[in-house]
Motif scaffolding. Structure first.
Motif, PDB file in Angstrom:
ATOM      1  N   ILE A 136       0.834  -1.204   0.000  1.00 29.56           N
ATOM      2  CA  ILE A 136       0.000   0.000   0.000  1.00 29.56           C
ATOM      3  C   ILE A 136       0.867   1.251   0.000  1.00 29.56           C
ATOM      4  O   ILE A 136       0.603   2.210  -0.729  1.00 29.56           O
ATOM      5  CB  ILE A 136      -0.976  -0.029   1.195  1.00 29.56           C
ATOM      6  N   ALA A 137       1.930   1.241   0.786  1.00 29.08           N
ATOM      7  CA  ALA A 137       2.824   2.406   0.867  1.00 29.08           C
ATOM      8  C   ALA A 137       3.552   2.681  -0.446  1.00 29.08           C
ATOM      9  O   ALA A 137       4.026   3.800  -0.666  1.00 29.08           O
ATOM     10  CB  ALA A 137       3.831   2.208   1.996  1.00 29.08           C
ATOM     11  N   SER A 138       3.603   1.701  -1.333  1.00 31.34           N
ATOM     12  CA  SER A 138       4.319   1.890  -2.598  1.00 31.34           C
ATOM     13  C   SER A 138       3.519   2.690  -3.626  1.00 31.34           C
ATOM     14  O   SER A 138       4.051   3.079  -4.662  1.00 31.34           O
ATOM     15  CB  SER A 138       4.717   0.532  -3.200  1.00 31.34           C
ATOM     16  N   TYR A 139       2.249   2.961  -3.340  1.00 34.05           N
ATOM     17  CA  TYR A 139       1.409   3.718  -4.260  1.00 34.05           C
ATOM     18  C   TYR A 139       1.369   5.195  -3.885  1.00 34.05           C
ATOM     19  O   TYR A 139       1.504   5.543  -2.713  1.00 34.05           O
ATOM     20  CB  TYR A 139      -0.020   3.151  -4.269  1.00 34.05           C
ATOM     21  N   THR A 140       1.123   6.028  -4.871  1.00 31.54           N
ATOM     22  CA  THR A 140       0.969   7.462  -4.618  1.00 31.54           C
ATOM     23  C   THR A 140      -0.394   7.708  -3.977  1.00 31.54           C
ATOM     24  O   THR A 140      -1.285   6.845  -4.015  1.00 31.54           O
ATOM     25  CB  THR A 140       1.045   8.273  -5.929  1.00 31.54           C
ATOM     26  N   ASP A 141      -0.556   8.904  -3.430  1.00 31.31           N
ATOM     27  CA  ASP A 141      -1.846   9.269  -2.835  1.00 31.31           C
ATOM     28  C   ASP A 141      -2.971   9.171  -3.863  1.00 31.31           C
ATOM     29  O   ASP A 141      -4.064   8.683  -3.554  1.00 31.31           O
ATOM     30  CB  ASP A 141      -1.800  10.686  -2.259  1.00 31.31           C
ATOM     31  N   GLU A 142      -2.718   9.631  -5.068  1.00 35.42           N
ATOM     32  CA  GLU A 142      -3.739   9.588  -6.123  1.00 35.42           C
ATOM     33  C   GLU A 142      -4.097   8.143  -6.473  1.00 35.42           C
ATOM     34  O   GLU A 142      -5.269   7.819  -6.664  1.00 35.42           O
ATOM     35  CB  GLU A 142      -3.280  10.352  -7.365  1.00 35.42           C
ATOM     36  N   GLU A 143      -3.093   7.291  -6.585  1.00 32.56           N
ATOM     37  CA  GLU A 143      -3.355   5.879  -6.885  1.00 32.56           C
ATOM     38  C   GLU A 143      -4.144   5.233  -5.752  1.00 32.56           C
ATOM     39  O   GLU A 143      -5.076   4.453  -6.000  1.00 32.56           O
ATOM     40  CB  GLU A 143      -2.039   5.128  -7.110  1.00 32.56           C
ATOM     41  N   LEU A 144      -3.800   5.571  -4.514  1.00 35.63           N
ATOM     42  CA  LEU A 144      -4.518   5.010  -3.366  1.00 35.63           C
ATOM     43  C   LEU A 144      -5.980   5.452  -3.339  1.00 35.63           C
ATOM     44  O   LEU A 144      -6.861   4.669  -2.971  1.00 35.63           O
ATOM     45  CB  LEU A 144      -3.820   5.376  -2.058  1.00 35.63           C
ATOM     46  N   LYS A 145      -6.230   6.692  -3.744  1.00 39.45           N
ATOM     47  CA  LYS A 145      -7.622   7.162  -3.814  1.00 39.45           C
ATOM     48  C   LYS A 145      -8.413   6.321  -4.818  1.00 39.45           C
ATOM     49  O   LYS A 145      -9.565   5.947  -4.555  1.00 39.45           O
ATOM     50  CB  LYS A 145      -7.675   8.641  -4.203  1.00 39.45           C
ATOM     51  N   ILE A 146      -7.811   6.034  -5.948  1.00 42.50           N
ATOM     52  CA  ILE A 146      -8.484   5.217  -6.970  1.00 42.50           C
ATOM     53  C   ILE A 146      -8.686   3.792  -6.468  1.00 42.50           C
ATOM     54  O   ILE A 146      -9.769   3.218  -6.615  1.00 42.50           O
ATOM     55  CB  ILE A 146      -7.675   5.233  -8.285  1.00 42.50           C
TER      56      ILE A 146
END
Length: 171
Positions: A136-146
């Motif tokens: 989870i930490a490997s994703y950007t904030d925008e990717e995590l929102k999606i």
């Protein structure tokens, strides 16, 4: 020349549609594989702890929810109220749960996992929790929102369809 451009645009659109369909298939396959691997992981944990799968599912549910009534656990596990009572008796005897008075209903109790369960299960799930947190930490904030939006909506679809099937007459 114009015909050639229009022909190429048509090919690009077909490729885009085919690519989207391929990605959609990959998403469905990944979701199914996630469900299967989650079930397999929970089964391994249950076997390691000498539990049957229903008892293990109950404990997992309680670990996520914090506490529940026996009626909620019966609904979640699909057990009858009598079978739920027997399951809770087994789990209480193993000291994996605690029954507490329900402050909102004197006739009811609330079921919570015990510290013994938390200490017993923690070493078995620590690795997966750490791996998932790192992923989870490997994703950007925008990717995590999606991702969060997708998983929330995907889960809501499953919940809605579960209710629909549950309320429909037997076949």
């Amino acid at each position: 020349m114009i015909l050639k451009l229009l022909e190429n645009q048509g090919k690009v659109k077909r490729l885009d549609v085919e690519l989207k369909r391929d990605i959609e298939k990959q998403v469905f396959a990944a979701a199914r594989n996630n469900n299967i691997s989650s079930i397999q992981f929970r089964n391994v944990v249950a076997r390691k702890l000498g539990l049957n799968i229903t008892d293990s599912e109950c404990l997992s549910f309680l670990a996520i929810k914090g506490r529940a009534t026996p009626k909620e656990l019966a609904h979640y596990t699909g057990l009858t109220t009598g079978s739920t009572t027997a399951m809770l008796d087994r789990l209480e005897k193993s000291q994996f749960i605690k029954r507490k008075p329900n402050p909102e209903d004197r006739r009811s109790v609330l079921i919570e996992i015990s510290e013994k369960w938390a200490k017993t299960a923690a070493p078995l799930v620590k690795g997966i929790q750490q791996s998932q947190a790192e992923l989870i930490a490997s994703y950007t904030d925008e990717e995590l929102k999606i991702i969060a939006d997708f998983l929330t909506r995907f889960t809501n679809n499953v919940i809605e369809q579960t209710k629909r099937v549950e309320s429909s007459p037997p076949s």
